[in-house]
Design a protein around this motif. Sequence first.
Motif, PDB file in Angstrom:
ATOM      1  N   MET A   1       0.848  -1.196   0.000  1.00  0.00           N
ATOM      2  CA  MET A   1       0.000   0.000   0.000  1.00  0.00           C
ATOM      3  C   MET A   1       0.882   1.244   0.000  1.00  0.00           C
ATOM      4  O   MET A   1       1.784   1.361   0.811  1.00  0.00           O
ATOM      5  N   TYR A   2       0.594   2.156  -0.918  1.00  0.00           N
ATOM      6  CA  TYR A   2       1.398   3.371  -1.054  1.00  0.00           C
ATOM      7  C   TYR A   2       0.746   4.556  -0.335  1.00  0.00           C
ATOM      8  O   TYR A   2      -0.476   4.637  -0.222  1.00  0.00           O
ATOM      9  N   TYR A   3       1.602   5.477   0.107  1.00  0.00           N
ATOM     10  CA  TYR A   3       1.132   6.684   0.773  1.00  0.00           C
ATOM     11  C   TYR A   3       1.766   7.923   0.149  1.00  0.00           C
ATOM     12  O   TYR A   3       2.886   7.875  -0.360  1.00  0.00           O
ATOM     13  N   THR A   4       1.021   9.022   0.247  1.00  0.00           N
ATOM     14  CA  THR A   4       1.524  10.344  -0.131  1.00  0.00           C
ATOM     15  C   THR A   4       1.723  11.143   1.153  1.00  0.00           C
ATOM     16  O   THR A   4       0.797  11.268   1.956  1.00  0.00           O
ATOM     17  N   LEU A   5       2.933  11.666   1.337  1.00  0.00           N
ATOM     18  CA  LEU A   5       3.267  12.445   2.533  1.00  0.00           C
ATOM     19  C   LEU A   5       3.239  13.929   2.182  1.00  0.00           C
ATOM     20  O   LEU A   5       3.920  14.364   1.247  1.00  0.00           O
ATOM     21  N   ILE A   6       2.448  14.704   2.921  1.00  0.00           N
ATOM     22  CA  ILE A   6       2.318  16.135   2.659  1.00  0.00           C
ATOM     23  C   ILE A   6       2.572  16.913   3.947  1.00  0.00           C
ATOM     24  O   ILE A   6       1.875  16.727   4.938  1.00  0.00           O
ATOM     25  N   THR A   7       3.576  17.780   3.934  1.00  0.00           N
ATOM     26  CA  THR A   7       3.829  18.642   5.091  1.00  0.00           C
ATOM     27  C   THR A   7       3.076  19.957   4.911  1.00  0.00           C
ATOM     28  O   THR A   7       2.724  20.343   3.798  1.00  0.00           O
ATOM     29  N   GLY A   8       2.817  20.637   6.026  1.00  0.00           N
ATOM     30  CA  GLY A   8       2.080  21.901   5.960  1.00  0.00           C
ATOM     31  C   GLY A   8       0.684  21.718   5.409  1.00  0.00           C
ATOM     32  O   GLY A   8       0.183  22.548   4.641  1.00  0.00           O
ATOM     33  N   SER A   9       0.035  20.630   5.821  1.00  0.00           N
ATOM     34  CA  SER A   9      -1.222  20.221   5.172  1.00  0.00           C
ATOM     35  C   SER A   9      -2.487  20.674   5.886  1.00  0.00           C
ATOM     36  O   SER A   9      -3.585  20.297   5.486  1.00  0.00           O
ATOM     37  N   SER A  10      -2.368  21.492   6.920  1.00  0.00           N
ATOM     38  CA  SER A  10      -3.570  21.892   7.661  1.00  0.00           C
ATOM     39  C   SER A  10      -4.223  23.161   7.113  1.00  0.00           C
ATOM     40  O   SER A  10      -5.377  23.442   7.406  1.00  0.00           O
ATOM     41  N   PHE A  11      -3.478  23.929   6.308  1.00  0.00           N
ATOM     42  CA  PHE A  11      -4.025  25.166   5.745  1.00  0.00           C
ATOM     43  C   PHE A  11      -3.478  25.373   4.330  1.00  0.00           C
ATOM     44  O   PHE A  11      -2.526  24.716   3.899  1.00  0.00           O
ATOM     45  N   GLY A  12      -4.068  26.331   3.626  1.00  0.00           N
ATOM     46  CA  GLY A  12      -3.508  26.846   2.381  1.00  0.00           C
ATOM     47  C   GLY A  12      -3.297  25.813   1.293  1.00  0.00           C
ATOM     48  O   GLY A  12      -4.114  24.908   1.081  1.00  0.00           O
ATOM     49  N   LEU A  13      -2.172  25.937   0.600  1.00  0.00           N
ATOM     50  CA  LEU A  13      -1.873  25.065  -0.532  1.00  0.00           C
ATOM     51  C   LEU A  13      -1.752  23.607  -0.094  1.00  0.00           C
ATOM     52  O   LEU A  13      -2.206  22.701  -0.803  1.00  0.00           O
ATOM     53  N   GLY A  14      -1.148  23.365   1.071  1.00  0.00           N
ATOM     54  CA  GLY A  14      -1.018  21.995   1.556  1.00  0.00           C
ATOM     55  C   GLY A  14      -2.362  21.316   1.739  1.00  0.00           C
ATOM     56  O   GLY A  14      -2.532  20.138   1.405  1.00  0.00           O
ATOM     57  N   LEU A  15      -3.337  22.047   2.254  1.00  0.00           N
ATOM     58  CA  LEU A  15      -4.683  21.509   2.429  1.00  0.00           C
ATOM     59  C   LEU A  15      -5.332  21.234   1.071  1.00  0.00           C
ATOM     60  O   LEU A  15      -5.938  20.179   0.864  1.00  0.00           O
ATOM     61  N   CYS A  16      -5.190  22.176   0.136  1.00  0.00           N
ATOM     62  CA  CYS A  16      -5.764  21.990  -1.207  1.00  0.00           C
ATOM     63  C   CYS A  16      -5.165  20.769  -1.894  1.00  0.00           C
ATOM     64  O   CYS A  16      -5.885  19.997  -2.550  1.00  0.00           O
ATOM     65  N   LEU A  17      -3.871  20.575  -1.747  1.00  0.00           N
ATOM     66  CA  LEU A  17      -3.222  19.407  -2.348  1.00  0.00           C
ATOM     67  C   LEU A  17      -3.662  18.115  -1.657  1.00  0.00           C
ATOM     68  O   LEU A  17      -3.821  17.076  -2.322  1.00  0.00           O
ATOM     69  N   SER A  18      -3.869  18.170  -0.354  1.00  0.00           N
ATOM     70  CA  SER A  18      -4.354  16.991   0.368  1.00  0.00           C
ATOM     71  C   SER A  18      -5.717  16.554  -0.164  1.00  0.00           C
ATOM     72  O   SER A  18      -5.950  15.361  -0.419  1.00  0.00           O
ATOM     73  N   ILE A  19      -6.596  17.510  -0.358  1.00  0.00           N
ATOM     74  CA  ILE A  19      -7.935  17.208  -0.887  1.00  0.00           C
ATOM     75  C   ILE A  19      -7.833  16.681  -2.316  1.00  0.00           C
ATOM     76  O   ILE A  19      -8.474  15.688  -2.682  1.00  0.00           O
ATOM     77  N   ALA A  20      -7.003  17.333  -3.126  1.00  0.00           N
ATOM     78  CA  ALA A  20      -6.871  16.958  -4.535  1.00  0.00           C
ATOM     79  C   ALA A  20      -6.343  15.528  -4.692  1.00  0.00           C
ATOM     80  O   ALA A  20      -6.842  14.752  -5.510  1.00  0.00           O
ATOM     81  N   PHE A  21      -5.332  15.161  -3.889  1.00  0.00           N
ATOM     82  CA  PHE A  21      -4.785  13.809  -4.009  1.00  0.00           C
ATOM     83  C   PHE A  21      -5.698  12.771  -3.371  1.00  0.00           C
ATOM     84  O   PHE A  21      -5.734  11.617  -3.811  1.00  0.00           O
ATOM     85  N   ALA A  22      -6.452  13.170  -2.350  1.00  0.00           N
ATOM     86  CA  ALA A  22      -7.452  12.256  -1.787  1.00  0.00           C
ATOM     87  C   ALA A  22      -8.514  11.926  -2.836  1.00  0.00           C
ATOM     88  O   ALA A  22      -8.946  10.778  -2.956  1.00  0.00           O
ATOM     89  N   LYS A  23      -8.918  12.920  -3.621  1.00  0.00           N
ATOM     90  CA  LYS A  23      -9.882  12.700  -4.705  1.00  0.00           C
ATOM     91  C   LYS A  23      -9.345  11.698  -5.719  1.00  0.00           C
ATOM     92  O   LYS A  23     -10.105  10.962  -6.344  1.00  0.00           O
ATOM     93  N   ARG A 201      -6.369  27.022  -4.584  1.00  0.00           N
ATOM     94  CA  ARG A 201      -7.045  25.971  -5.368  1.00  0.00           C
ATOM     95  C   ARG A 201      -6.541  25.974  -6.810  1.00  0.00           C
ATOM     96  O   ARG A 201      -6.295  24.917  -7.400  1.00  0.00           O
ATOM     97  N   LEU A 202      -6.367  27.161  -7.375  1.00  0.00           N
ATOM     98  CA  LEU A 202      -5.852  27.260  -8.742  1.00  0.00           C
ATOM     99  C   LEU A 202      -4.412  26.764  -8.801  1.00  0.00           C
ATOM    100  O   LEU A 202      -4.033  26.035  -9.717  1.00  0.00           O
ATOM    101  N   ALA A 203      -3.599  27.179  -7.828  1.00  0.00           N
ATOM    102  CA  ALA A 203      -2.206  26.722  -7.791  1.00  0.00           C
ATOM    103  C   ALA A 203      -2.129  25.209  -7.704  1.00  0.00           C
ATOM    104  O   ALA A 203      -1.327  24.568  -8.381  1.00  0.00           O
ATOM    105  N   ALA A 204      -2.995  24.606  -6.874  1.00  0.00           N
ATOM    106  CA  ALA A 204      -3.004  23.155  -6.719  1.00  0.00           C
ATOM    107  C   ALA A 204      -3.359  22.463  -8.028  1.00  0.00           C
ATOM    108  O   ALA A 204      -2.778  21.422  -8.368  1.00  0.00           O
ATOM    109  N   SER A 205      -4.288  23.043  -8.771  1.00  0.00           N
ATOM    110  CA  SER A 205      -4.694  22.425 -10.053  1.00  0.00           C
ATOM    111  C   SER A 205      -3.544  22.410 -11.045  1.00  0.00           C
ATOM    112  O   SER A 205      -3.358  21.431 -11.781  1.00  0.00           O
ATOM    113  N   TYR A 206      -2.736  23.485 -11.078  1.00  0.00           N
ATOM    114  CA  TYR A 206      -1.586  23.524 -11.973  1.00  0.00           C
ATOM    115  C   TYR A 206      -0.508  22.529 -11.546  1.00  0.00           C
ATOM    116  O   TYR A 206       0.168  21.926 -12.376  1.00  0.00           O
TER     117      TYR A 206
END
Length: 210
Positions: A1-23, A201-206
């Motif tokens: 089982m693979y995992y994605t590790l994201i630091t600074g994930s409670s706010f801002g870009l880190g949070l947006c990326l967490s949601i995007a990769f969870a999707k 959100r836009l930055a995360a999409s790019y």
Amino acid sequence: MYYTLITGSSFGLGLCLSIAFAKRGHNLILVSRNKERLDKICNTLVNRYNIKALAIKADLSSKKELKLLISKLDKFNINLLINCAGVLNIGESFKINFSKDIESIYINLISPITLSKYITRCLIATKQKGDIINICSLASILPHPYMASYSATKAGLFSYSLALNYELKKYKIHCLTVCPAPMDTNMTKQSSTKYPKVSTRLAASYILKA
């Protein structure tokens, strides 16, 4: 089982990326100083996207906590690292306490380099493909007055990431270097300077497209 590790994930870009990769179905290990908020985020993502998500509290300005974080990662198979944690101190550099500069160096530069080395060694040892995404800044290329330490640390990470990507090609590991313009985050809200800000959100999409 693979995992994605994201630091600074409670706010801002880190949070947006967490949601995007969870999707996208990624199992997540989320790292931040704010454990209570991280737990809520993980619970939401698990229930919404049927993934696994683990919250780890770590202060990446602390050598001890960085070492403790890495010791907790040994039992996970991580094939994507996103170094998103960052700190910004605004003001005339000579007026900013040196302890704040050290904090910037640890969070913005030492921590992502340390985690990049750890993940790289794990991937090479197990002969796996993988990816690293290092969030740098436009300040990596264009140093900002009144953000001297931030510019310096991000410039260091920028150079490191580009060099690392070249070194890792033969191992089929990719390091993506991201240099976003100022974003609409809690970090940039401390500045009284008025200028356009990119939505996280836009930055995360790019970043996902890249």
